[in-house]
Design a protein around this motif. Structure first.
Motif, PDB file in Angstrom:
ATOM      1  N   ALA A  53       0.823  -1.210   0.000  1.00 53.71           N
ATOM      2  CA  ALA A  53       0.000   0.000   0.000  1.00 53.71           C
ATOM      3  C   ALA A  53       0.859   1.262   0.000  1.00 53.71           C
ATOM      4  O   ALA A  53       0.377   2.358  -0.296  1.00 53.71           O
ATOM      5  CB  ALA A  53      -0.931   0.003   1.208  1.00 53.71           C
ATOM      6  N   ARG A  54       2.152   1.128   0.343  1.00 54.50           N
ATOM      7  CA  ARG A  54       3.025   2.305   0.323  1.00 54.50           C
ATOM      8  C   ARG A  54       3.500   2.621  -1.091  1.00 54.50           C
ATOM      9  O   ARG A  54       3.917   3.736  -1.360  1.00 54.50           O
ATOM     10  CB  ARG A  54       4.253   2.052   1.198  1.00 54.50           C
ATOM     11  N   ILE A  55       3.474   1.627  -1.960  1.00 54.64           N
ATOM     12  CA  ILE A  55       4.130   1.785  -3.261  1.00 54.64           C
ATOM     13  C   ILE A  55       3.551   2.920  -4.108  1.00 54.64           C
ATOM     14  O   ILE A  55       4.312   3.702  -4.687  1.00 54.64           O
ATOM     15  CB  ILE A  55       4.134   0.430  -4.014  1.00 54.64           C
ATOM     16  N   PRO A  56       2.214   3.092  -4.187  1.00 52.76           N
ATOM     17  CA  PRO A  56       1.701   4.216  -4.972  1.00 52.76           C
ATOM     18  C   PRO A  56       2.237   5.571  -4.491  1.00 52.76           C
ATOM     19  O   PRO A  56       2.580   6.431  -5.317  1.00 52.76           O
ATOM     20  CB  PRO A  56       0.187   4.117  -4.783  1.00 52.76           C
ATOM     21  N   THR A  57       2.331   5.739  -3.168  1.00 51.57           N
ATOM     22  CA  THR A  57       2.857   7.000  -2.644  1.00 51.57           C
ATOM     23  C   THR A  57       4.337   7.145  -2.987  1.00 51.57           C
ATOM     24  O   THR A  57       4.786   8.220  -3.408  1.00 51.57           O
ATOM     25  CB  THR A  57       2.655   7.080  -1.118  1.00 51.57           C
ATOM     26  N   TYR A  58       5.092   6.058  -2.819  1.00 51.61           N
ATOM     27  CA  TYR A  58       6.510   6.101  -3.195  1.00 51.61           C
ATOM     28  C   TYR A  58       6.637   6.500  -4.668  1.00 51.61           C
ATOM     29  O   TYR A  58       7.452   7.358  -5.027  1.00 51.61           O
ATOM     30  CB  TYR A  58       7.167   4.729  -2.992  1.00 51.61           C
ATOM     31  N   GLY A  59       5.824   5.865  -5.508  1.00 49.23           N
ATOM     32  CA  GLY A  59       5.883   6.143  -6.939  1.00 49.23           C
ATOM     33  C   GLY A  59       5.581   7.599  -7.240  1.00 49.23           C
ATOM     34  O   GLY A  59       6.287   8.246  -8.019  1.00 49.23           O
ATOM     35  N   GLY A  78      13.468  13.175 -13.258  1.00 54.82           N
ATOM     36  CA  GLY A  78      14.463  13.200 -14.327  1.00 54.82           C
ATOM     37  C   GLY A  78      15.657  12.302 -14.053  1.00 54.82           C
ATOM     38  O   GLY A  78      16.578  12.232 -14.863  1.00 54.82           O
ATOM     39  N   ARG A  79      15.666  11.639 -12.901  1.00 53.31           N
ATOM     40  CA  ARG A  79      16.858  10.862 -12.533  1.00 53.31           C
ATOM     41  C   ARG A  79      16.467   9.422 -12.208  1.00 53.31           C
ATOM     42  O   ARG A  79      16.329   9.034 -11.040  1.00 53.31           O
ATOM     43  CB  ARG A  79      17.523  11.508 -11.318  1.00 53.31           C
ATOM     44  N   PRO A  80      16.277   8.615 -13.280  1.00 55.03           N
ATOM     45  CA  PRO A  80      15.762   7.250 -13.087  1.00 55.03           C
ATOM     46  C   PRO A  80      16.657   6.383 -12.199  1.00 55.03           C
ATOM     47  O   PRO A  80      16.143   5.549 -11.435  1.00 55.03           O
ATOM     48  CB  PRO A  80      15.679   6.691 -14.509  1.00 55.03           C
ATOM     49  N   VAL A  81      17.984   6.572 -12.286  1.00 54.99           N
ATOM     50  CA  VAL A  81      18.863   5.720 -11.484  1.00 54.99           C
ATOM     51  C   VAL A  81      18.678   6.044  -9.997  1.00 54.99           C
ATOM     52  O   VAL A  81      18.486   5.149  -9.161  1.00 54.99           O
ATOM     53  CB  VAL A  81      20.339   5.902 -11.905  1.00 54.99           C
ATOM     54  N   LEU A  82      18.688   7.338  -9.686  1.00 55.34           N
ATOM     55  CA  LEU A  82      18.487   7.753  -8.298  1.00 55.34           C
ATOM     56  C   LEU A  82      17.137   7.258  -7.793  1.00 55.34           C
ATOM     57  O   LEU A  82      17.001   6.798  -6.657  1.00 55.34           O
ATOM     58  CB  LEU A  82      18.568   9.287  -8.197  1.00 55.34           C
ATOM     59  N   PHE A 101      14.157   3.777  -4.249  1.00 57.89           N
ATOM     60  CA  PHE A 101      13.072   2.815  -4.075  1.00 57.89           C
ATOM     61  C   PHE A 101      13.562   1.586  -3.309  1.00 57.89           C
ATOM     62  O   PHE A 101      12.942   1.152  -2.335  1.00 57.89           O
ATOM     63  CB  PHE A 101      12.514   2.408  -5.446  1.00 57.89           C
ATOM     64  N   VAL A 102      14.700   1.036  -3.739  1.00 61.47           N
ATOM     65  CA  VAL A 102      15.274  -0.123  -3.049  1.00 61.47           C
ATOM     66  C   VAL A 102      15.658   0.269  -1.622  1.00 61.47           C
ATOM     67  O   VAL A 102      15.438  -0.478  -0.666  1.00 61.47           O
ATOM     68  CB  VAL A 102      16.490  -0.672  -3.823  1.00 61.47           C
ATOM     69  N   ALA A 103      16.225   1.483  -1.476  1.00 62.14           N
ATOM     70  CA  ALA A 103      16.659   1.946  -0.157  1.00 62.14           C
ATOM     71  C   ALA A 103      15.471   2.000   0.804  1.00 62.14           C
ATOM     72  O   ALA A 103      15.597   1.657   1.984  1.00 62.14           O
ATOM     73  CB  ALA A 103      17.322   3.311  -0.265  1.00 62.14           C
ATOM     74  N   LEU A 104      14.295   2.400   0.305  1.00 61.51           N
ATOM     75  CA  LEU A 104      13.115   2.491   1.169  1.00 61.51           C
ATOM     76  C   LEU A 104      12.743   1.121   1.728  1.00 61.51           C
ATOM     77  O   LEU A 104      12.398   0.987   2.904  1.00 61.51           O
ATOM     78  CB  LEU A 104      11.939   3.079   0.396  1.00 61.51           C
ATOM     79  N   TYR A 105      12.842   0.071   0.875  1.00 64.74           N
ATOM     80  CA  TYR A 105      12.590  -1.290   1.341  1.00 64.74           C
ATOM     81  C   TYR A 105      13.595  -1.689   2.402  1.00 64.74           C
ATOM     82  O   TYR A 105      13.240  -2.247   3.437  1.00 64.74           O
ATOM     83  CB  TYR A 105      12.679  -2.282   0.175  1.00 64.74           C
ATOM     84  N   LEU A 106      14.879  -1.403   2.108  1.00 64.32           N
ATOM     85  CA  LEU A 106      15.928  -1.820   3.039  1.00 64.32           C
ATOM     86  C   LEU A 106      15.804  -1.083   4.366  1.00 64.32           C
ATOM     87  O   LEU A 106      16.020  -1.670   5.428  1.00 64.32           O
ATOM     88  CB  LEU A 106      17.310  -1.573   2.419  1.00 64.32           C
ATOM     89  N   VAL A 107      15.440   0.205   4.300  1.00 64.85           N
ATOM     90  CA  VAL A 107      15.257   0.967   5.536  1.00 64.85           C
ATOM     91  C   VAL A 107      14.144   0.323   6.366  1.00 64.85           C
ATOM     92  O   VAL A 107      14.259   0.189   7.583  1.00 64.85           O
ATOM     93  CB  VAL A 107      14.924   2.450   5.237  1.00 64.85           C
TER      94      VAL A 107
END
Lengths: 639, 79
Positions: A384-390, A399-403, A408-414
């Motif tokens: 349910a967090r993913i839409p907000t993250y997106g 403009g910075r797809p890599v960042l 996105f991955v960092a949010l999961y790891l956190v």
């Protein structure tokens, strides 16, 4: 055969005697249940029992006697239970109530004949209960293949209760079971006196099972297969690598299958909305039904597929015997954090939704460990967090797809890191105390029963719609009202527009009142209204921000809302939000338990409001502090 | 000698469970009882639990601290 919904009030709701299926996990109990009732079943909610217990009604063919068959959770022992909320505790509580309420009942113990001595320990406990008992031995075929034969007579004589041996995969087994049940119910089947059990399980088992022939080649192969698989899957290096790959693959599969199904469901809900919009008009009622109610229903349906698919995957892994291997592999790594190997099961499920994950903690026998896991599950990144993250990532890092991907991955790891660190802290404070070490059966590998998997999916889907769906709908409706009822004392606008009406709503007034608290994070009243909506269910965040910004269908097309967030002016020619606001919002969403369904589940499982308040306070406090630190750090990094 | 010290793939019989009453009852309910034949198959990674075969048919993951509290008498090497 008919299936019943269970009413509230009386434990069982009708006068038919009930047949309680009991047995060790992996004893073949669900196969016996399937054989007896014909696979599908109703999931009953019994008052005071948190676990969904499967039940079905059937009629005994000889006596025309209606009975209700109930499938209790698998237990090793009823007497050595620690926590009434675990599977074992539930079975124990249920049995105690049946006895206390003098419900007419028969106990049926399903016993794996190939592990006779272990199962007889439970038989001893059941014999001490004042209810008729029927012992059903399964896996006789396995035993035979292993070159051993079983004689029922000495067992029956020693136990003093009827014993039948069946092969649950054989359709004829149903007849055998029904006849035995009818005899037990008629009360003329007990061959001997119910003595206080004096026998020794080990020697009784040795007396009943005899080596008669050569072990079949197939049995030898089966035995060797588990050993070979274990050699690879439990290898100190290869094992964890396979485990990680399997979990990553599982989640990739969940999202790739769930995505299209969700979209299809969404199209359905939208066309229903379009259909209703015409007769209802664009007035308040139309807006309430299409935006408030249907929008909420669409949100619920969007998350349903992944819950069902993840359940299927977990059920397959569990029934095949792999989950116990996962616990074996992870126990050492999780122990420093005060958790045991099995904790990974609810923690994995929480990445889809915390509500089924909280229910999944019932497999944890250690009450303190179970409570700890329940308290940290809201920190794991549910879908349910993913839409907000997106939305936020798109708005401020578009403009910075890599960042964007790294964040996105960092949010999961956190989320994972926060869960294990908080659990470590809790094990030294709120839930400190002795930890029960892991002792876990690792069943032989076998192929899962597809009907049992289907049933688990049905149960999970139903529970999700019931527990989460209703909350999302209710919160959506309340939020709609808050945003459409003008705040008392707000100046009357002679030319009201949608946007200006919104600005004078009760919701906006609450959002403004919260500004002093949220200003250090860079949130204005509009974001606060979004947070207000997501206090009930974080699924509502994107839609609420869309409504506030005057953008329809923000849930389906977040791009225009992302642009609006990025370019919004603050009234002094500056930007209203910047990347630091975005970082703060993301971090806030990682930590805050914005989900009433989760809080309700915590209340249900812990039976206390104390832990509900605890989770709410600690996650929001952590969310505020972490968001503040993160936005300062982002400023220092020049974002 | 304790279960923890038992060489992998060497069989032994359980002599005593030196655990508190509740824990010992739980192990007996699982089938890990005095007199049962046990074989350590392997140890889990990161100083994890031992995988132990009990009474030939069932295998269990058993924490090292628990294994250290189970006294066993070795029987000799298995093929």
């Amino acid at each position: 055969m008919s299936h019943h919904h269970h009413g509230v009030g009386n434990l069982l709701g009708n006068d038919a005697p009930c047949v309680l299926l009991l047995g060790r996990p992996n004893s073949g109990k669900s196969s016996v249940y399937n054989r007896l009732t014909g696979a599908d079943a109703k999931v009953g909610n019994f008052p005071g029992v948190t676990v969904d217990i499967l039940s079905a009604d059937l009629t005994l063919p000889t006596s025309r006697q209606p009975v209700r068959v109930l499938d209790l959770p698998g237990v090793y022992s009823l007497d050595v239970t620690l926590d009434p909320g675990t599977d074992e505790g539930v079975a124990r509580t249920f049995l105690d109530r049946v006895i206390a309420e003098k419900t007419r009942a028969v106990l049926v113990q399903v016993l794996d004949a190939s592990q006779l001595a272990a199962g007889l320990a439970l038989t001893r406990e059941l014999l001490a209960r004042p209810l008729p008992l029927l012992v059903v031995l399964t896996q006789r075929d396995v035993l035979a293949a292993e070159g051993r034969s079983l004689s029922v007579k000495p067992l029956q004589a020693a136990l003093g209760v009827p014993v039948v041996a069946i092969n649950a995969h054989d359709p004829a087994a149903r007849g055998t079971l029904l006849v035995a049940l009818a005899e037990v119910l008629a009360g003329d089947a007990t061959p001997g006196p119910r003595m206080p059990p004096e026998w020794d399980a080990q020697s009784l088992a040795e007396g009943a099972v005899r080596d008669v022939a050569v072990v079949s080649a197939e049995a030898l192969r089966n035995r060797a297969r588990t050993d070979q698989l274990d050699r690879v899957l439990l290898h100190p290096v290869v094992g964890p690598v396979i485990f990680l790959a399997l979990m990553v693959g599982l989640f990739a599969a969940v999202y790739s299958v769930a995505g299209p199904v969700s979209s299809a469901l969404d199209v359905g809900v939208q066309s229903l909305g379009a259909l209703l919009a015409r007769p209802l008009g664009r007035g308040l009622l139309g807006s309430f039904v299409t935006d408030g109610l249907l929008g909420g229903a669409g949100t619920v349906l969007a998350f349903l597929p992944q819950i069902v698919i993840l359940t299927a995957a977990m059920e397959l892994l569990d029934a095949s015997g792999y989950l116990a291997r996962g616990a074996f592999l992870l126990d050492g790594a999780l122990r420093p954090f005060g958790l045991g190997g099995r904790a990974f099961v609810p923690m994995l499920t929480a990445h889809a939704c915390a509500v089924p994950a909280i229910a999944a903690t019932r497999i944890l026998r250690d009450p303190r460990e179970r409570l700890t896991v329940i308290l940290v599950l809201p920190l794991l990144t549910c879908s349910a967090r993913i839409p907000t993250y997106g939305l936020v990532l798109g708005a401020f890092f578009g403009g910075r797809p890599v960042l964007q991907a790294v964040l996105f991955v960092a949010l999961y790891l956190v989320g994972v890191l926060a869960a294990v660190v908080v659990s470590l802290v809790l094990r030294h404070s709120a839930t400190r105390g002795r930890r029960l070490p892991l002792v876990l059966e690792m069943p032989a590998f076998r192929s899962p029963d597809p009907r049992a998997v289907a049933r688990a999916c049905f149960v999970a889907g139903k529970r999700f719609v019931r527990d989460v769906g209703t909350v999302i709908l209710a919160c959506g409706a309340v939020l709609w009202v808050l945003l459409h009822v003008p705040s008392p004392g707000a100046p009357v606008d002679s030319h009201p527009t949608d946007a200006s009406a919104m600005e004078r709503s009760v919701g906006a007034a609450i959002g403004r009142a919260l500004e002093p608290v949220t200003r250090p994070l860079g949130f204005d009243w509009r974001i606060n209204v979004g947070l207000l909506g997501s206090f009930g269910a974080r699924e509502l965040m994107v839609g609420t921000l869309g409504v506030i910004s005057g953008i329809e269908d923000a849930d389906e097309h977040p791009e225009s809302l992302a642009t609006r967030l990025r370019t919004a002016q603050d009234g002094h020619g500056g930007r209203r939000y910047d990347a630091r606001t975005g970082v703060a919002l993301l971090v806030f969403f990682v930590f805050a338990c914005q989900c009433m369904s989760t809080l309700a589940a915590i209340r249900r499982e812990t039976r206390s409001w104390r832990w509900v308040v605890f989770v709410t306070v600690y996650t929001y406090a952590l969310a505020w502090v972490a968001a503040f630190v993160a936005s300062r750090a982002a400023g220092l990094l020049g974002l | 000698m304790t279960l923890r010290e038992l060489t992998p793939h060497h069989a032994a019989r359980i002599l005593t469970l030196r655990l508190d009453d509740n824990e010992a009852r739980w192990l007996r309910a699982l089938g890990v009882t005095e007199g049962a034949r046990v074989t350590v198959l392997r140890a889990g990674p990161f100083r994890g639990p031992l995988q132990v075969r009990v009474s030939e048919r069932t295998t269990f993951a058993i924490d090292r601290t628990v294994a250290a509290a189970i006294d066993v008498a070795p029987e000799g090497s298995l093929a």
